[in-house]
Motif scaffolding. Sequence first.
Motif, PDB file in Angstrom:
ATOM      1  N   GLU C  12      42.376  42.503  40.466  1.00 34.31           N
ATOM      2  CA  GLU C  12      43.518  41.645  40.812  1.00 34.31           C
ATOM      3  C   GLU C  12      43.528  40.497  39.848  1.00 34.31           C
ATOM      4  O   GLU C  12      42.488  40.097  39.331  1.00 34.31           O
ATOM      5  N   LEU C  14      45.789  36.608  38.603  1.00 34.44           N
ATOM      6  CA  LEU C  14      46.922  35.731  38.717  1.00 34.44           C
ATOM      7  C   LEU C  14      47.083  34.998  37.403  1.00 34.44           C
ATOM      8  O   LEU C  14      46.183  34.898  36.594  1.00 34.44           O
ATOM      9  N   VAL C  65      42.184  34.000  43.521  1.00 38.77           N
ATOM     10  CA  VAL C  65      42.208  35.467  43.419  1.00 38.77           C
ATOM     11  C   VAL C  65      41.344  36.104  44.499  1.00 38.77           C
ATOM     12  O   VAL C  65      41.766  37.015  45.200  1.00 38.77           O
ATOM     13  N   THR C  68      42.828  35.261  48.135  1.00 38.18           N
ATOM     14  CA  THR C  68      44.089  35.827  48.631  1.00 38.18           C
ATOM     15  C   THR C  68      44.351  37.257  48.206  1.00 38.18           C
ATOM     16  O   THR C  68      45.222  37.904  48.764  1.00 38.18           O
ATOM     17  N   LYS C  69      43.610  37.722  47.193  1.00 37.38           N
ATOM     18  CA  LYS C  69      43.969  39.064  46.711  1.00 37.38           C
ATOM     19  C   LYS C  69      42.847  40.079  46.805  1.00 37.38           C
ATOM     20  O   LYS C  69      43.049  41.186  47.254  1.00 37.38           O
ATOM     21  N   GLY C  72      40.815  39.050  49.577  1.00 36.42           N
ATOM     22  CA  GLY C  72      41.802  38.396  50.444  1.00 36.42           C
ATOM     23  C   GLY C  72      41.147  37.943  51.733  1.00 36.42           C
ATOM     24  O   GLY C  72      40.000  37.495  51.730  1.00 36.42           O
TER      25      GLY C  72
END
Lengths: 78, 587, 396
Positions: C12, C14, C65, C68-69, C72
């Motif tokens: 993942e 961002l 990251v 939340t991802k 998460g």
Amino acid sequence: MESIEKRISLLMSTVFEIPESEISVNSSIDTIDSWDSIRHLNLILALEEEFGIVIPDEEVGNLVNFKLIELIITENVK
Amino acid sequence: MVELKYTQILQENKILKEKVSGEPFRVAILSNITVNTIKELIEYDLRRNGVNPIVEFGNFDNIVQDSLEYADHNLVIIFFDLQTLVDNIPGYFEGLSDDKVDQVEKRIMGEIDLIFSNLKTTATVVFNKFTSGFFPSGFIKITKIESLVDRLNRYLTTSCPMNVELLDLGKVVGDIGIGQAIDVRFYYSSKAPYTIPLFKKYMEAIKPIILRVSGKFKKALVFDCDNTLWKGVIGEDGMDKIEMSSTSVAGRPYFEVQRIAKFLSERGVMICICSKNNADDVEDVFLNHKDMVLRNEDIILKKVNWIDKATNIREISRELNIGLESIIFIDDSAMETDLIRQQVPEITVFQVPAAVHEYPKSFLNSLYNLFDLSGTEEDRKRTTLYKEQFVRQSETSKFESIEDYLSSLDIFLSITLNDKVNIGRIAQLTQKTNQFNLTTIRYSEAQIAEYMEDHGTMIFSVFIKDKFGDSGITAICIVKEDPTNNKAVFIDSFLMSCRIIGRNIEVCFLDFVLRYLKDRGYENVLATYRRTQKNGQVESFYEKMGFKFQAVGDDGKDYFIILSEYVPFEIAYIRSEFNGSLKIKST
Amino acid sequence: MKYTDIKVGDKESLTHAITTDDLGKFVELTGDDNKLHMDEAYASRTSFKKPVVHGMLGASFISAVIGTKLPGDGALWFSQTLEFIIPVRVGDTLVVEAEVIKKYDKDQIIELRTEIKNQFRQVVTRGIAKVKIIEQEQDVLTAETALPPDARRTALVIGGTGGIGREVCLQLAKDGMDVIIHYNNNAKKANEIRSEIEKTGVKAVTSQADLLDEEQIKAMLSAAVRAYGKIDVLVNCVATVIPAIKFQHLEWSDFSRQLDMYVKSAFLILNKAIPLMVEKGYGKIIHIGSYAVDKPNNDWAHYITAKAAVWGMTRALALEFAPKGLRINMVTPSLVDTNLTSDIPEKTKLLTASQTPARRLASASDVAGAVSFLASAKSDFLVGENIRVNGGQIML
């Protein structure tokens, strides 16, 4: 000449032998105790005589409440 | 009734229900089709004639069994319709073999026999004749159904007992047309083939029977003159311009009506005139107009003046001594007919139709059946009798006392016991007499005949004659033995025609009957008075005659008398003679 | 994410562009106002020449990251190594990436390679993260679902401006739910309904979407999730006037229009909504069926086909997702007196009423009543059920 509604109301009161005040737009075969099969026949004969119409075969069984009677009579009077 | 709508009849019936009371008159309708719609029409007709009806229906298609159950009713009407029968036979009727048709015929005849047998004690039975109206007509070649109908109807005619009237239903249907009379929709849904127009016409057809059982035939026709008996107004048009000739287009309808009126007067109906005119003008027409059919000798009473017709008619009723309901009034004016309808509602009113060419037919249709035209010879002479009566009345004033007057009449009573020759007249009197009638029990000819055969019953009838002429048989007394006590009898009926009231004939008659009974060895006589709307004048008759009270109530009084204590009045100025009994009494 | 759902190699990332504002916020937050970061004059005299962004500022995006991802929710980040390799300056665009490199099943721990690159694709920061996955225990045998009965529910009513839709919105608001009134064209009507609900002291929102547009659907659903965190109830009241067409005049386009209207739109919505509900372990989906499927009318073959398809879809999905905590059911009303049926002659309506054992037509609120039941916790054991609201006209 009175309105169709009034004439029907009066007629039903006479045939079913109940006071006119007990007939309303919500009257039906469920709400009037004296509405049996013989009186149903008398009702049809009386309606045809009163309005000078012949009610089609297939509609005869639909004359089961005030609103339907008014509607069917109005249709056939034209 | 035809002019009223079905719903109006229902409403009128409801109103009359509150007004008419009395001994219930029980009607049973047995049928194999649904005819319940006729109920209120029959009730209405009977109520209009002052009878209190209870109308019941038998079970569907159960005529034979029901005829046993309902035999005790006063009137039984039978609708034996072929359509239901034919529906129950498999296959198309016209295709049936002769054998099968024969079987059907025999079966129906068997049922007819049973029905007649079960109903033999019923007072009145109306059996509607078979019709083939429901089936397609064989215009050129008769169909099997039509021949069956013919044969069955002939069988009915030959085997029909005295208490059964056959009503030609086919003619009733024909009169208004099959299309109007039969509604196939309701036959299929409810086995109800007949329409309201048919039932109304049926009520017209059955009217003479209704009138007979209720004792309510009409007795008098009161005519207006201008535009009723002739076209035009005598006071304005003069003798030359009024028309009633059979050859004039305008006058013809009036000619025909006058002719019918004359025929009715010959059959005993009283014709009167009530007109707003100068008496001389009207008299001129009756005496001198060449086209008049009705003449003075046909008219009982004339009221030609400027007083209101309601008053005039009431006077006619009083002078003729007949009830208002026995009168029919005919006028061309809506105002006059309306006035009478409101002021004297008991009167039957007929208005000359605007389409004058329909006058005679309409007159016949509406009014013909209201009269008892089964008349005997006597009835034919009744106009003369009534005229004679008026001569008598006008003579009254010459005498100083009533007694003197009555003696001068030279009244002669001829009393007969069980006069079989005059059964018709005797039955008729029981049916029509309302005022001087102590118990108002109606009897049919069949019942009178039966009583005459019966050893325990005595029927006395009185033939009356005086200086002016014969009044004919006008008083009846029916006496029955008490089944529990062979020394006692009771007076079932004592009645007298209103024509002869006021001469103490009733006193003389009852004297005779009581003497006869005493001679025969009876000791006690019971009698009863049953109150009705009409017979108030005889309320105290038995008391006056010396009977004692046994019971007194709201609806009447019961009396008794011990014959050894009875003191006869012995009216001097009335002679009487006993013709003996035409029946040999075997002991 | 659940531990079992994470695979080695999952990635993942961002992206963030560093602004002066960011710098200012970081200094204010941490208090680290070292002249190297803030003072241009000072920086120019060092080997960096220009001010340098705090290494930790860039590294803190690794937190986002992981938090939340990947993984998460349910992440317990207990170890992180960091090397600051190249200075970061204001104006740089950083791409922050995490990749799962190891899994330790026994303890449910994952190891991630965390790397931050700038716009020149130079690695500016590098490190290893260790994260423990914490999951909530599910007791398979109890009657409890993921949503407690007295929790406030969020209901999305598709076709909320129709006759039935409106009554459903009002009823669910009365039941204590947060209602999202979907509409496509009739914004005015949707707002009227919203005002009506808000008059009762409860908040409601409207949401527009063309039901055949995937993007609009997606946007509608995320807006809903953003506002309420979840969608517990989804009622599909989509309806339109049914054109009566004799079969011999029917074209495929008539069929496909009906299929689009009822089947495709349902699919597109469920395609996006079901995963959201599955994630929460609870969801109530209610479709509105048609009486004509049980008792067909003439000239309605196209419509009846589509509605029958919806019934099939309802049952298929009900079966598949019941184990995941979703309850998918249907309400099938008979003729309801609304705008949609205003063309039907009065006489037909009167006759239908007179032949119905209950002696009247269905009202929209009758339908909403059944929907209310299916939207509530009371129906949590109903799966693939069809509640018929027809006054007894058909009893099965």
